[in-house]
Design a protein around this motif. Structure first.
Motif, mmCIF file in Angstrom:
data_model
loop_
_atom_site.group_PDB
_atom_site.id
_atom_site.type_symbol
_atom_site.label_atom_id
_atom_site.label_comp_id
_atom_site.label_asym_id
_atom_site.label_seq_id
_atom_site.Cartn_x
_atom_site.Cartn_y
_atom_site.Cartn_z
ATOM 1 N N ASN A 85 0.829 -1.209 0.000
ATOM 2 C CA ASN A 85 0.000 0.000 0.000
ATOM 3 C C ASN A 85 0.868 1.266 0.000
ATOM 4 O OD1 ASN A 85 -2.377 1.461 0.003
ATOM 5 N ND2 ASN A 85 -2.600 1.402 2.231
ATOM 6 N N LEU A 86 1.790 1.305 -0.926
ATOM 7 C CA LEU A 86 2.734 2.425 -0.997
ATOM 8 C C LEU A 86 2.041 3.701 -1.443
ATOM 9 C CD1 LEU A 86 5.645 0.390 -2.528
ATOM 10 C CD2 LEU A 86 5.819 1.696 -0.412
ATOM 11 N N ASN A 87 2.536 4.818 -0.953
ATOM 12 C CA ASN A 87 2.025 6.123 -1.374
ATOM 13 C C ASN A 87 3.195 7.047 -1.684
ATOM 14 O OD1 ASN A 87 2.763 7.631 1.141
ATOM 15 N ND2 ASN A 87 1.286 6.220 2.063
ATOM 16 N N SER A 88 2.898 8.206 -2.178
ATOM 17 C CA SER A 88 3.946 9.118 -2.643
ATOM 18 C C SER A 88 4.903 9.527 -1.525
ATOM 19 C CB SER A 88 3.322 10.361 -3.272
ATOM 20 O OG SER A 88 2.501 11.034 -2.333
ATOM 21 N N GLU A 89 4.438 9.523 -0.314
ATOM 22 C CA GLU A 89 5.299 9.896 0.810
ATOM 23 C C GLU A 89 6.345 8.832 1.129
ATOM 24 O OE1 GLU A 89 2.180 12.856 3.173
ATOM 25 O OE2 GLU A 89 2.805 10.973 4.101
ATOM 26 N N ASP A 90 6.209 7.667 0.527
ATOM 27 C CA ASP A 90 7.204 6.615 0.720
ATOM 28 C C ASP A 90 8.364 6.742 -0.269
ATOM 29 O OD1 ASP A 90 4.412 4.468 1.237
ATOM 30 O OD2 ASP A 90 5.746 5.269 2.791
ATOM 31 N N THR A 91 8.263 7.669 -1.199
ATOM 32 C CA THR A 91 9.340 7.876 -2.158
ATOM 33 C C THR A 91 10.605 8.333 -1.455
ATOM 34 O OG1 THR A 91 7.846 8.389 -3.989
ATOM 35 C CG2 THR A 91 10.084 9.255 -4.138
ATOM 36 N N ALA A 92 11.685 7.585 -1.650
ATOM 37 C CA ALA A 92 12.936 7.887 -0.963
ATOM 38 C C ALA A 92 14.006 6.892 -1.427
ATOM 39 C CB ALA A 92 12.773 7.779 0.553
ATOM 40 N N VAL A 93 15.236 7.160 -1.038
ATOM 41 C CA VAL A 93 16.281 6.148 -1.135
ATOM 42 C C VAL A 93 16.234 5.326 0.148
ATOM 43 C CG1 VAL A 93 18.749 5.691 -1.359
ATOM 44 C CG2 VAL A 93 17.719 7.616 -2.592
ATOM 45 N N TYR A 94 16.181 4.021 -0.002
ATOM 46 C CA TYR A 94 16.081 3.121 1.145
ATOM 47 C C TYR A 94 17.435 2.452 1.385
ATOM 48 C CZ TYR A 94 11.062 3.664 1.496
ATOM 49 O OH TYR A 94 9.801 4.185 1.692
ATOM 50 N N TYR A 95 17.833 2.460 2.654
ATOM 51 C CA TYR A 95 19.117 1.897 3.058
ATOM 52 C C TYR A 95 18.899 0.783 4.082
ATOM 53 C CZ TYR A 95 20.942 6.352 1.290
ATOM 54 O OH TYR A 95 21.260 7.445 0.518
ATOM 55 N N CYS A 96 19.663 -0.279 3.964
ATOM 56 C CA CYS A 96 19.699 -1.237 5.060
ATOM 57 C C CYS A 96 20.987 -1.017 5.846
ATOM 58 C CB CYS A 96 19.585 -2.679 4.577
ATOM 59 S SG CYS A 96 20.985 -3.299 3.667
ATOM 60 N N ALA A 97 20.926 -1.409 7.112
ATOM 61 C CA ALA A 97 22.052 -1.207 8.002
ATOM 62 C C ALA A 97 22.122 -2.354 8.997
ATOM 63 C CB ALA A 97 21.915 0.131 8.735
ATOM 64 N N ALA A 98 23.318 -2.593 9.514
ATOM 65 C CA ALA A 98 23.531 -3.677 10.469
ATOM 66 C C ALA A 98 24.139 -3.134 11.747
ATOM 67 C CB ALA A 98 24.435 -4.748 9.872
ATOM 68 N N SER A 99 23.680 -3.696 12.862
ATOM 69 C CA SER A 99 24.139 -3.255 14.177
ATOM 70 C C SER A 99 24.526 -4.461 15.018
ATOM 71 C CB SER A 99 23.004 -2.490 14.863
ATOM 72 O OG SER A 99 23.281 -2.309 16.226
ATOM 73 N N ASP A 100 25.552 -4.312 15.828
ATOM 74 C CA ASP A 100 25.899 -5.412 16.733
ATOM 75 C C ASP A 100 25.144 -5.314 18.052
ATOM 76 O OD1 ASP A 100 29.238 -4.126 17.496
ATOM 77 O OD2 ASP A 100 27.238 -3.307 17.819
ATOM 78 N N TRP A 101 24.183 -4.407 18.157
ATOM 79 C CA TRP A 101 23.286 -4.396 19.305
ATOM 80 C C TRP A 101 22.324 -5.578 19.175
ATOM 81 C CZ3 TRP A 101 21.423 1.002 21.250
ATOM 82 C CH2 TRP A 101 22.531 1.858 21.372
ATOM 83 N N ALA A 102 22.010 -6.239 20.265
ATOM 84 C CA ALA A 102 21.134 -7.417 20.233
ATOM 85 C C ALA A 102 19.683 -7.044 19.959
ATOM 86 C CB ALA A 102 21.227 -8.184 21.542
ATOM 87 N N ILE A 103 19.307 -5.836 20.339
ATOM 88 C CA ILE A 103 17.942 -5.352 20.123
ATOM 89 C C ILE A 103 17.987 -4.212 19.100
ATOM 90 C CG2 ILE A 103 15.908 -4.308 21.164
ATOM 91 C CD1 ILE A 103 16.404 -7.167 22.033
#
Length: 124
Positions: A85-103
């Motif tokens: 259910n995407l809308n125009s406000e979802d337009t962006a560059v999307y990044y994934c990231a990794a963290s060594d935090w358990a939560i």
């Protein structure tokens, strides 16, 4: 060197869906929490979803709750973001990231490793 590579972005019409993937290399994903962030033109990068390494708990920004689903496949060393259910406000560059935090968190400062991003454009 840890590497994260996003894929799955593109152009989609309002109301449509996309699934983003985050392929991780050089370390076993099971020990890291994963976050998805996005940055629209002229705006700050914001956290949209996170999934914890400890227990798989998930967290979402209010703007995407009920529409986006984050998941992970440790065997494939890949994280995912299902966007519906995407809308125009979802337009962006999307990044994934990794963290060594358990939560997982939705805070940029929690994440040490970042991908290069994938463009998502929602337009008719």
């Amino acid at each position: 060197q840890v590497q994260l590579v996003e894929s799955g972005g593109g152009l989609v019409q309002p109301g449509g869906s996309l699934r983003l993937s985050c392929a991780v290399s050089k370390f076993p994903l099971e020990y890291y929490s994963i976050g998805w962030f996005r940055q629209a033109p002229g705006k700050e990068r914001e956290g949209v979803a996170g999934i914890s390494s400890q227990d798989g708990s998930t967290y979402y920004a209010d703007s995407v709750k009920g529409r986006f689903t984050i998941s992970r496949d440790n065997a494939k060393n890949t994280g995912y973001l299902q966007m519906n259910n995407l809308n125009s406000e979802d337009t962006a560059v999307y990044y994934c990231a990794a963290s060594d935090w358990a939560i997982a968190t939705l805070s940029r400062s929690s994440y040490a490793y970042w991908g290069q991003g994938t463009q998502v454009t929602v337009s008719s």
